[in-house]
Design an enzyme around this catalytic site. Structure first.
Site, short mmCIF file in Angstrom:
data_model
loop_
_atom_site.label_atom_id
_atom_site.label_comp_id
_atom_site.label_asym_id
_atom_site.label_seq_id
_atom_site.Cartn_x
_atom_site.Cartn_y
_atom_site.Cartn_z
N ASP A 1 9.79 10.88 8.19
CA ASP A 1 9.32 9.76 7.39
C ASP A 1 9.74 8.50 8.16
O ASP A 1 10.69 8.55 8.94
CB ASP A 1 10.02 9.86 6.03
N ASP B 1 9.13 11.55 -0.56
CA ASP B 1 9.22 12.60 0.46
C ASP B 1 9.56 13.96 -0.15
O ASP B 1 9.42 14.98 0.51
CB ASP B 1 10.32 12.26 1.49
P1 ADP Z 1 6.37 4.24 3.11
O1 ADP Z 1 7.65 4.31 2.31
O2 ADP Z 1 6.03 5.54 3.78
O3 ADP Z 1 6.35 3.13 4.12
P2 ADP Z 1 4.82 3.55 0.61
O4 ADP Z 1 3.88 4.59 0.11
O5 ADP Z 1 6.01 3.24 -0.17
O6 ADP Z 1 5.10 3.96 2.15
O7 ADP Z 1 4.00 2.19 0.80
C1 ADP Z 1 2.82 2.19 1.57
C2 ADP Z 1 2.27 0.81 1.69
O8 ADP Z 1 1.92 0.26 0.41
C3 ADP Z 1 3.25 -0.20 2.25
O9 ADP Z 1 3.28 -0.17 3.65
C4 ADP Z 1 2.69 -1.52 1.70
O10 ADP Z 1 1.62 -1.95 2.48
C5 ADP Z 1 2.17 -1.11 0.34
N1 ADP Z 1 3.17 -1.38 -0.73
C6 ADP Z 1 3.84 -0.47 -1.45
N2 ADP Z 1 4.66 -1.06 -2.35
C7 ADP Z 1 4.54 -2.40 -2.18
C8 ADP Z 1 5.13 -3.54 -2.79
N3 ADP Z 1 6.05 -3.46 -3.76
N4 ADP Z 1 4.75 -4.75 -2.34
C9 ADP Z 1 3.84 -4.83 -1.36
N5 ADP Z 1 3.24 -3.82 -0.75
C10 ADP Z 1 3.57 -2.60 -1.13
MG MG Z 2 11.40 6.60 3.33
#
Ligand code: ADP
Ligand code: MG
Length: 361
Positions: A72, A278
């Site tokens: 991850d 994850d």
């Molecule tokens: P990871 O932890 O694998 O990076 P997430 O699924 O948590 O991925 O988030 C994927 C994408 O969604 C982020 O890269 C961002 O672009 C968007 N995102 C998620 N949560 C937020 C948030 N609270 N504010 C802004 N963008 C968000």
């Molecule tokens: Mg992570």
């Protein structure tokens, strides 16, 4: 007459070998029985001393057969504490207002990206607007209604969120690409249906990520980064740390499917992760490895926990598994060798009981 016994019509050599094996088994050769469990016990003990906790015994066995390690990104390869690096207002907006709006929406969020924005707003002593009807959109971003009346719908998130909400972001596309090329995660801000600006954050790599990935590749393992972040950012980071494959823009509930796809392609997969999102992938992988500084649910779902959060521990875990198995084979060889030689020797009266006692020990 009902018990199977050595058939006397067998050749003399076969008969002798059958009788020898039966004798060895009946004589209870402790060394044979102990060869495997002692190696496993010592192996997991040494793991624990080095910060590798094996929660399920099979893991130590499966880990030696793994040929792909999936990581991850956020919180595993990186420290998981992103900092705001750039704030770019769209035309007709100010930098301060962009940060203020973004922080107001994120005040309801627990995502590390939201926390980064909130921290920055606090550092700049910005007073936040009241946010209502907050909603987190998985893998996309957040939205809320801001201000008194009329209340504006404000969105913070990635391209997917903007597209789904019909927001035109062409005017800032160039800045967006530039920042992503710098390995930054860029969030778009839209207010009242129009793009208002972007906020970029960067997460620092863990100190030993590059080294650990290089060692794993050197051990013949294929390293893969799995992330919900956008492709350009993910590839910029992948290049920095040297992973050989990137799976980007993967929604949290799709992580499992990605693991299963790799397995269907014949790969034996270990997954390393820290987050709630994850957990299913950690369970689906042949070996799930949780970062000890991560969430409890990730730790619960994994077979192995790395007490220290660093990726060198993954190298330690793989080496441990390979060495433990080499040791088991070695033990079995010596146990069998000893019994094969010593038992007949003793039966022929070639070993004094005291010598036999010493040899046994
Ligand atoms: P990871 O932890 O694998 O990076 P997430 O699924 O948590 O991925 O988030 C994927 C994408 O969604 C982020 O890269 C961002 O672009 C968007 N995102 C998620 N949560 C937020 C948030 N609270 N504010 C802004 N963008 C968000
Ligand atoms: Mg992570």
């Amino acid at each position: 007459p009902f018990l199977p016994r050595v058939n006397p019509s067998l050749g003399a050599i076969t008969l002798a070998i059958s009788a020898l094996v039966a004798t060895l088994v009946i004589a209870c050769p402790c060394a044979l029985g102990l060869a495997t469990p002692t190696a496993l016990m010592v192996g997991s003990g040494m793991g624990a001393e080095n910060g590798v906790l094996i929660r399920r015994g099979e893991a130590i066995q499966t880990l030696k057969d793994v040929n792909t390690i999936v990581f991850d990104k956020t919180g595993t390869i990186t420290k998981g504490r992103p900092e705001v690096t750039d704030i770019v207002p769209a035309e007709g907006h100010t930098r301060k207002e962009v940060l203020r709006l973004a922080a107001s929406v994120e005040s309801g969020s627990e995502h590390p990206l939201g926390e980064a924005i909130l921290r920055r707003a606090k550092e700049e002593n910005l007073e936040l607007y009241r946010a209502e009807e907050f909603e987190a959109v998985t893998g996309r971003g957040v939205k809320a209604r801001i201000g008194l009346s009329p209340r504006r719908l404000v969105l913070v998130g990635n391209r997917k969120l903007m597209m789904e909400e019909g927001i035109e972001y062409k005017p800032i596309e160039e800045d967006l690409r530039r920042l992503e090329g710098e390995a930054k995660t860029v969030m778009l801000l839209a207010s009242d249906g129009r793009i208002a600006g972007i906020v970029a954050v960067a997460d620092t790599l863990k100190e030993d990520s590059v080294q650990a990935i290089r060692e794993l590749e050197g051990m013949g393992l294929k390293t893969t980064m799995l992330t919900g972040d956008n492709r350009r950012t993910a590839e910029a980071i992948a290049k920095k740390i040297g992973v050989s494959r990137v799976l980007a823009e993967v929604l949290p509930d799709e992580k499992v499917e990605e693991i299963q796809r790799l397995q269907e392609g014949g790969e034996v997969v270990a997954m390393v992760g820290d987050g709630i999102n994850d957990a299913p992938a950690l369970t689906a992988a042949n070996v799930g490895i949780a970062i000890g500084t991560g969430t409890d649910i990730a730790i619960e779902s994994a077979d192995v926990t790395l007490v220290r959060g660093d990726l060198s521990s993954v190298v330690t875990a793989v080496k441990l598994s390979r060495k433990t198995f080499a040791k088991i084979k070695q033990n079995l060889f010596w146990a069998f060798f000893y019994n094969t030689v010593a038992l007949p020797a003793a039966m022929l009266g070639l070993a004094h009981p005291v010598i036999a006692e010493i040899a046994m020990a």
